[in-house]
Design a protein around this motif. Structure first.
Motif, PDB file in Angstrom:
ATOM      1  N   PHE A 173      33.980  37.670  36.913  1.00 44.97           N
ATOM      2  CA  PHE A 173      33.138  37.544  35.714  1.00 44.97           C
ATOM      3  C   PHE A 173      33.941  37.739  34.432  1.00 44.97           C
ATOM      4  CE2 PHE A 173      29.576  37.815  38.561  1.00 44.97           C
ATOM      5  CZ  PHE A 173      28.529  37.209  37.877  1.00 44.97           C
ATOM      6  N   PHE A 174      35.077  38.403  34.516  1.00 44.58           N
ATOM      7  CA  PHE A 174      35.848  38.746  33.327  1.00 44.58           C
ATOM      8  C   PHE A 174      37.188  38.011  33.245  1.00 44.58           C
ATOM      9  CE2 PHE A 174      32.836  42.017  34.257  1.00 44.58           C
ATOM     10  CZ  PHE A 174      32.301  42.327  33.018  1.00 44.58           C
ATOM     11  N   ASP A 175      37.482  37.191  34.219  1.00 39.14           N
ATOM     12  CA  ASP A 175      38.740  36.443  34.288  1.00 39.14           C
ATOM     13  C   ASP A 175      38.725  35.327  33.238  1.00 39.14           C
ATOM     14  OD1 ASP A 175      40.842  34.608  35.021  1.00 39.14           O
ATOM     15  OD2 ASP A 175      40.798  35.430  37.061  1.00 39.14           O
ATOM     16  N   HIS A 176      39.688  35.354  32.334  1.00 38.73           N
ATOM     17  CA  HIS A 176      39.760  34.341  31.269  1.00 38.73           C
ATOM     18  C   HIS A 176      39.793  32.921  31.822  1.00 38.73           C
ATOM     19  CE1 HIS A 176      41.326  37.032  27.754  1.00 38.73           C
ATOM     20  NE2 HIS A 176      40.208  37.475  28.282  1.00 38.73           N
ATOM     21  N   ALA A 190      38.808  39.759  30.241  1.00 37.98           N
ATOM     22  CA  ALA A 190      38.014  40.188  29.092  1.00 37.98           C
ATOM     23  C   ALA A 190      37.519  41.612  29.340  1.00 37.98           C
ATOM     24  CB  ALA A 190      36.832  39.243  28.897  1.00 37.98           C
ATOM     25  N   ASP A 191      37.355  42.381  28.291  1.00 38.29           N
ATOM     26  CA  ASP A 191      36.805  43.729  28.414  1.00 38.29           C
ATOM     27  C   ASP A 191      35.289  43.668  28.604  1.00 38.29           C
ATOM     28  OD1 ASP A 191      39.255  45.022  28.103  1.00 38.29           O
ATOM     29  OD2 ASP A 191      39.073  44.998  25.908  1.00 38.29           O
ATOM     30  N   GLU A 192      34.682  42.649  27.992  1.00 44.13           N
ATOM     31  CA  GLU A 192      33.239  42.474  28.072  1.00 44.13           C
ATOM     32  C   GLU A 192      32.909  40.992  27.933  1.00 44.13           C
ATOM     33  OE1 GLU A 192      32.079  45.142  24.954  1.00 44.13           O
ATOM     34  OE2 GLU A 192      32.411  43.653  23.394  1.00 44.13           O
ATOM     35  N   ILE A 193      31.707  40.623  28.382  1.00 45.47           N
ATOM     36  CA  ILE A 193      31.274  39.226  28.281  1.00 45.47           C
ATOM     37  C   ILE A 193      29.891  39.181  27.649  1.00 45.47           C
ATOM     38  CG2 ILE A 193      32.669  38.365  30.206  1.00 45.47           C
ATOM     39  CD1 ILE A 193      30.088  38.491  31.949  1.00 45.47           C
ATOM     40  N   ASN A 194      29.624  38.073  26.963  1.00 48.41           N
ATOM     41  CA  ASN A 194      28.304  37.884  26.366  1.00 48.41           C
ATOM     42  C   ASN A 194      27.427  37.048  27.309  1.00 48.41           C
ATOM     43  OD1 ASN A 194      29.007  35.148  26.033  1.00 48.41           O
ATOM     44  ND2 ASN A 194      29.702  35.466  23.944  1.00 48.41           N
ATOM     45  N   PHE A 195      26.224  36.731  26.877  1.00 52.67           N
ATOM     46  CA  PHE A 195      25.293  36.024  27.744  1.00 52.67           C
ATOM     47  C   PHE A 195      25.814  34.633  28.123  1.00 52.67           C
ATOM     48  CE2 PHE A 195      21.465  33.286  28.281  1.00 52.67           C
ATOM     49  CZ  PHE A 195      21.107  33.769  29.530  1.00 52.67           C
ATOM     50  N   GLU A 196      26.398  33.907  27.189  1.00 49.79           N
ATOM     51  CA  GLU A 196      26.920  32.574  27.508  1.00 49.79           C
ATOM     52  C   GLU A 196      28.032  32.663  28.554  1.00 49.79           C
ATOM     53  OE1 GLU A 196      28.933  28.679  25.373  1.00 49.79           O
ATOM     54  OE2 GLU A 196      27.700  30.020  24.149  1.00 49.79           O
ATOM     55  N   ASP A 197      28.913  33.653  28.433  1.00 47.54           N
ATOM     56  CA  ASP A 197      29.959  33.867  29.439  1.00 47.54           C
ATOM     57  C   ASP A 197      29.332  34.161  30.802  1.00 47.54           C
ATOM     58  OD1 ASP A 197      31.952  33.638  27.467  1.00 47.54           O
ATOM     59  OD2 ASP A 197      32.046  35.806  27.146  1.00 47.54           O
ATOM     60  N   PHE A 198      28.314  35.013  30.801  1.00 49.04           N
ATOM     61  CA  PHE A 198      27.596  35.369  32.026  1.00 49.04           C
ATOM     62  C   PHE A 198      27.026  34.113  32.681  1.00 49.04           C
ATOM     63  CE2 PHE A 198      23.515  36.768  33.988  1.00 49.04           C
ATOM     64  CZ  PHE A 198      24.000  37.681  34.914  1.00 49.04           C
ATOM     65  N   LEU A 199      26.396  33.249  31.889  1.00 46.71           N
ATOM     66  CA  LEU A 199      25.850  31.992  32.427  1.00 46.71           C
ATOM     67  C   LEU A 199      26.950  31.090  32.968  1.00 46.71           C
ATOM     68  CD1 LEU A 199      23.012  30.669  30.075  1.00 46.71           C
ATOM     69  CD2 LEU A 199      22.821  31.586  32.372  1.00 46.71           C
ATOM     70  N   THR A 200      28.065  31.035  32.277  1.00 43.59           N
ATOM     71  CA  THR A 200      29.188  30.211  32.738  1.00 43.59           C
ATOM     72  C   THR A 200      29.592  30.630  34.143  1.00 43.59           C
ATOM     73  OG1 THR A 200      30.024  29.838  30.500  1.00 43.59           O
ATOM     74  CG2 THR A 200      31.610  29.583  32.304  1.00 43.59           C
ATOM     75  N   ILE A 201      29.743  31.937  34.357  1.00 47.16           N
ATOM     76  CA  ILE A 201      30.148  32.425  35.682  1.00 47.16           C
ATOM     77  C   ILE A 201      29.038  32.199  36.699  1.00 47.16           C
ATOM     78  CG2 ILE A 201      30.894  34.422  37.024  1.00 47.16           C
ATOM     79  CD1 ILE A 201      32.970  33.288  34.942  1.00 47.16           C
ATOM     80  N   MET A 202      27.816  32.475  36.328  1.00 47.90           N
ATOM     81  CA  MET A 202      26.701  32.275  37.261  1.00 47.90           C
ATOM     82  C   MET A 202      26.588  30.807  37.679  1.00 47.90           C
ATOM     83  SD  MET A 202      25.466  35.203  37.983  1.00 47.90           S
ATOM     84  CE  MET A 202      23.967  34.746  38.829  1.00 47.90           C
TER      85      MET A 202
END
Length: 179
Positions: free
Chosen positions: A68-71, A82-94
């Motif tokens: 989930f945090f891998d660039h 990444a130290d943290e992810i936002n909602f769009e990043d979360f959706l990208t991984i999901m």
């Protein structure tokens, strides 16, 4: 995701639908889950995943969370976390976990498969060098087997006797990723 009924929010949802392939209903459900995980914060950190019961017993839990945090998976660079992810990043991984839509054209299906394979490759290429080394392979085997108490004793011997000693496996596992 701002106010649910605003014009800009619906534009944002349409944009996310296009980027991820999720429907607006799915995005809404995932947004609620994101808010639950984050404690209603705008970002999620690795420790937020400690409260996911389905991950507790998963032998590759650490790899899933790390993914989930891998660039590379976030399409933000060739390495790093990444130290943290936002909602769009979360959706990208999901979106990597979504089934492939077989109604897509042949090229789109092939591209989707390629992206999913690249995501999986990144999970096991721990040092981001574009290769899965023999040691990385052995660590994966050990993690998978150690999660089962019935075969935990065998994990070490299976790890040591892996097929990587064969030249074919060595070339396959240790050659650069060409996905």
């Amino acid at each position: 995701m701002g106010v649910a009924h605003s014009h800009s929010a619906s534009e944002e949802v349409r944009e996310l639908e296009g980027k991820t392939g999720f429907s607006s209903d799915q995005i809404e459900k995932l947004h609620r889950r994101f808010k639950q995980l984050s404690g209603d914060q705008p970002t999620i950190r690795k420790e937020n995943f400690n409260n996911v019961p389905d991950l507790e017993l998963n032998p590759i839990r650490s790899k899933i969370v790390r993914a989930f945090f891998d660039h590379r998976n976030l399409r933000k660079g060739p390495s790093g976390l990444a130290d943290e992810i936002n909602f769009e990043d979360f959706l990208t991984i999901m979106s990597y976990f979504r089934p492939i839509d077989t109604t897509m054209g042949e090229e789109q299906v092939a591209q989707s498969r390629k992206e999913k394979l690249r995501f999986l490759f990144h999970m096991y290429d721990a040092n981001s060098d574009g290769r899965i080394t023999l040691e990385e392979y052995r660590n994966v085997v050990e993690e998978l087997l150690s999660g089962n108490p019935h075969i935990k004793e065998s994990a070490g011997s299976i790890r040591t006797a892996s097929p990587c000693s064969s030249g074919t496996w060595q070339r396959l596992l240790c050659s650069p990723c060409v996905l």
